[in-house]
Motif scaffolding. Structure first.
Motif, PDB file in Angstrom:
ATOM      1  N   GLU A 230      -6.297 -72.362  27.593  1.00 12.24           N
ATOM      2  CA  GLU A 230      -6.284 -71.671  28.879  1.00 12.24           C
ATOM      3  C   GLU A 230      -4.920 -71.033  29.159  1.00 12.24           C
ATOM      4  O   GLU A 230      -4.838 -69.967  29.768  1.00 12.24           O
ATOM      5  N   PHE A 231      -3.859 -71.677  28.704  1.00 13.52           N
ATOM      6  CA  PHE A 231      -2.522 -71.086  28.825  1.00 13.52           C
ATOM      7  C   PHE A 231      -2.477 -69.766  28.063  1.00 13.52           C
ATOM      8  O   PHE A 231      -2.017 -68.743  28.579  1.00 13.52           O
ATOM      9  N   GLY A 232      -2.976 -69.781  26.833  1.00 15.88           N
ATOM     10  CA  GLY A 232      -2.995 -68.551  26.042  1.00 15.88           C
ATOM     11  C   GLY A 232      -3.836 -67.465  26.669  1.00 15.88           C
ATOM     12  O   GLY A 232      -3.461 -66.279  26.650  1.00 15.88           O
ATOM     13  N   ALA A 233      -4.972 -67.859  27.256  1.00 16.85           N
ATOM     14  CA  ALA A 233      -5.872 -66.871  27.859  1.00 16.85           C
ATOM     15  C   ALA A 233      -5.219 -66.153  29.028  1.00 16.85           C
ATOM     16  O   ALA A 233      -5.585 -65.008  29.348  1.00 16.85           O
ATOM     17  N   CYS A 234      -4.256 -66.793  29.678  1.00 19.23           N
ATOM     18  CA  CYS A 234      -3.569 -66.147  30.795  1.00 19.23           C
ATOM     19  C   CYS A 234      -2.842 -64.873  30.362  1.00 19.23           C
ATOM     20  O   CYS A 234      -2.639 -63.951  31.167  1.00 19.23           O
ATOM     21  N   PHE A 235      -2.473 -64.800  29.084  1.00 22.05           N
ATOM     22  CA  PHE A 235      -1.651 -63.680  28.620  1.00 22.05           C
ATOM     23  C   PHE A 235      -2.434 -62.383  28.476  1.00 22.05           C
ATOM     24  O   PHE A 235      -1.829 -61.327  28.240  1.00 22.05           O
ATOM     25  N   GLU A 236      -3.760 -62.438  28.616  1.00 21.45           N
ATOM     26  CA  GLU A 236      -4.539 -61.209  28.584  1.00 21.45           C
ATOM     27  C   GLU A 236      -4.896 -60.727  29.991  1.00 21.45           C
ATOM     28  O   GLU A 236      -5.661 -59.786  30.150  1.00 21.45           O
ATOM     29  N   THR A 237      -4.341 -61.367  31.029  1.00 23.31           N
ATOM     30  CA  THR A 237      -4.697 -61.021  32.397  1.00 23.31           C
ATOM     31  C   THR A 237      -3.671 -60.074  33.028  1.00 23.31           C
ATOM     32  O   THR A 237      -2.475 -60.134  32.735  1.00 23.31           O
ATOM     33  N   LYS A 238      -4.175 -59.222  33.921  1.00 26.99           N
ATOM     34  CA  LYS A 238      -3.294 -58.367  34.711  1.00 26.99           C
ATOM     35  C   LYS A 238      -2.469 -59.201  35.692  1.00 26.99           C
ATOM     36  O   LYS A 238      -1.353 -58.811  36.051  1.00 26.99           O
ATOM     37  N   ASP A 239      -3.026 -60.340  36.093  1.00 26.81           N
ATOM     38  CA  ASP A 239      -2.298 -61.200  37.032  1.00 26.81           C
ATOM     39  C   ASP A 239      -0.990 -61.700  36.439  1.00 26.81           C
ATOM     40  O   ASP A 239       0.026 -61.798  37.151  1.00 26.81           O
ATOM     41  N   LEU A 240      -0.983 -62.037  35.153  1.00 26.63           N
ATOM     42  CA  LEU A 240       0.262 -62.480  34.528  1.00 26.63           C
ATOM     43  C   LEU A 240       1.281 -61.350  34.514  1.00 26.63           C
ATOM     44  O   LEU A 240       2.459 -61.552  34.834  1.00 26.63           O
ATOM     45  N   ARG A 251      10.072 -59.530  44.262  1.00 26.97           N
ATOM     46  CA  ARG A 251       9.146 -59.145  45.318  1.00 26.97           C
ATOM     47  C   ARG A 251       7.927 -60.041  45.260  1.00 26.97           C
ATOM     48  O   ARG A 251       7.650 -60.666  44.241  1.00 26.97           O
ATOM     49  N   PRO A 252       7.169 -60.128  46.352  1.00 25.05           N
ATOM     50  CA  PRO A 252       5.936 -60.931  46.311  1.00 25.05           C
ATOM     51  C   PRO A 252       4.899 -60.287  45.373  1.00 25.05           C
ATOM     52  O   PRO A 252       4.776 -59.052  45.359  1.00 25.05           O
ATOM     53  N   PRO A 253       4.170 -61.082  44.610  1.00 22.87           N
ATOM     54  CA  PRO A 253       3.155 -60.509  43.725  1.00 22.87           C
ATOM     55  C   PRO A 253       1.910 -60.099  44.497  1.00 22.87           C
ATOM     56  O   PRO A 253       1.622 -60.618  45.581  1.00 22.87           O
ATOM     57  N   ASN A 254       1.180 -59.161  43.950  1.00 23.28           N
ATOM     58  CA  ASN A 254      -0.108 -58.739  44.525  1.00 23.28           C
ATOM     59  C   ASN A 254      -1.189 -58.991  43.486  1.00 23.28           C
ATOM     60  O   ASN A 254      -1.509 -58.125  42.664  1.00 23.28           O
ATOM     61  N   PHE A 255      -1.738 -60.197  43.493  1.00 23.26           N
ATOM     62  CA  PHE A 255      -2.712 -60.579  42.477  1.00 23.26           C
ATOM     63  C   PHE A 255      -4.102 -60.011  42.811  1.00 23.26           C
ATOM     64  O   PHE A 255      -4.506 -59.954  43.982  1.00 23.26           O
ATOM     65  N   THR A 256      -4.820 -59.622  41.784  1.00 29.69           N
ATOM     66  CA  THR A 256      -6.170 -59.053  41.955  1.00 29.69           C
ATOM     67  C   THR A 256      -7.259 -59.895  41.297  1.00 29.69           C
ATOM     68  O   THR A 256      -8.431 -59.576  41.425  1.00 29.69           O
ATOM     69  N   GLY A 257      -6.871 -60.949  40.599  1.00 28.99           N
ATOM     70  CA  GLY A 257      -7.876 -61.772  39.923  1.00 28.99           C
ATOM     71  C   GLY A 257      -8.428 -61.109  38.680  1.00 28.99           C
ATOM     72  O   GLY A 257      -9.559 -61.361  38.280  1.00 28.99           O
ATOM     73  N   GLU A 258      -7.579 -60.310  38.023  1.00 26.03           N
ATOM     74  CA  GLU A 258      -8.018 -59.634  36.806  1.00 26.03           C
ATOM     75  C   GLU A 258      -7.122 -60.014  35.635  1.00 26.03           C
ATOM     76  O   GLU A 258      -5.973 -60.342  35.813  1.00 26.03           O
TER      77      GLU A 258
END
Length: 258
Positions: A230-240, A251-258
């Protein structure tokens, strides 16, 4: 839509209130069925980011199961009832969205088991916890023997279940059964504040943390191996990418859940 529970959506948080105050919010077949539908909503609706489960009135969160339903059950029917509770409570425990219990009063028997199925618990200082089934010639049937042991340790869990005693909110805090104890009027605001803070974090990471934490208690899973995946899978996300960039740019992040 519902007869035994109320639901209210506030700030993308679904507040699910068990609403049988004249019966101390006791669980019966209808409550379980309606609770299952409410959890379906949590899982299926994009505008729901998290949920709180609480009880109506000032006396009880859920003061056990509806004992009047037990008198005519056969052993097979009793087993089926337990399985039904297990399925619903496991869906709460394994939800990919945070579900927390706001325990406003007595959380006994099935009520304590419902609270323990949530990801974590907050309690009013008037709350009381217990598994008194042994006094009825029963054992906890909705996961209590397992989750209570996991949360407070074998010795304390056995004492509580074998004596049928209740513990106070402060004792529950000391034992690690609840995360916070607050005044009754502060209970829902505190729960909402915690969930609103969680909503500012990366949604996919929140989901993966819940999944990995549950694996730590699952003897059929290698939690460490799942964590690395699951740690590795985070590296393919726009959120990371957004989280790391925002950190570097201060600055504060703007996460989209992608």
């Amino acid at each position: 839509m519902f007869q035994t529970i109320n639901t209210q959506l506030e700030n993308n948080i679904l507040i699910i209130t068990i609403n049988r105050p004249d019966k101390m919010n006791a669980l019966n077949h209808q409550v379980l069925a309606e609770l299952a539908l409410a959890i379906d909503d949590v899982h299926g609706r994009n505008n729901i980011k998290a949920a709180i489960i609480t009880g109506a009135g000032e006396k009880a969160f859920v003061a056990g199961a509806d004992i009047s339903e037990f008198l005519t059950l056969s052993p097979k029917q009793g087993e089926e009832l337990a399985k039904k509770g297990h399925v619903i409570f496991q869906r709460i425990e394994t939800s990919h969205k945070p579900i927390i219990a706001a325990v406003n009063g007595f959380a006994l028997g099935g009520g304590c088991e419902l609270a323990m199925a949530c990801h974590f618990r907050l309690a009013s200082n008037k709350a009381r916890f217990g598994q008194p089934e042994v006094g009825l010639g029963l054992i906890p049937g909705y996961g209590g023997t397992q989750r209570l042991t996991q949360l407070v340790g074998k010795g304390r869990a056995l004492e509580l279940m074998l004596t049928g005693d209740m513990i106070s909110a402060d004792e529950a805090l000391a034992w690690g059964l609840v995360n916070h104890v607050v005044q009754p009027e502060e209970l829902l605001p505190k729960a909402i504040a915690i969930l609103q803070k969680i909503q500012t974090k990366a949604p996919l990471a929140v989901t993966r943390i819940i999944k990995c934490a549950n694996a730590a208690l699952d003897k059929d899973q290698d939690g460490f191996e799942l964590e690395t995946q699951e740690f590795g899978a985070c590296f393919e996300t726009k959120d990371l990418q957004e989280g790391a960039t925002a950190f570097l740019q201060k600055r504060p992040p703007n996460f989209t859940g992608e």
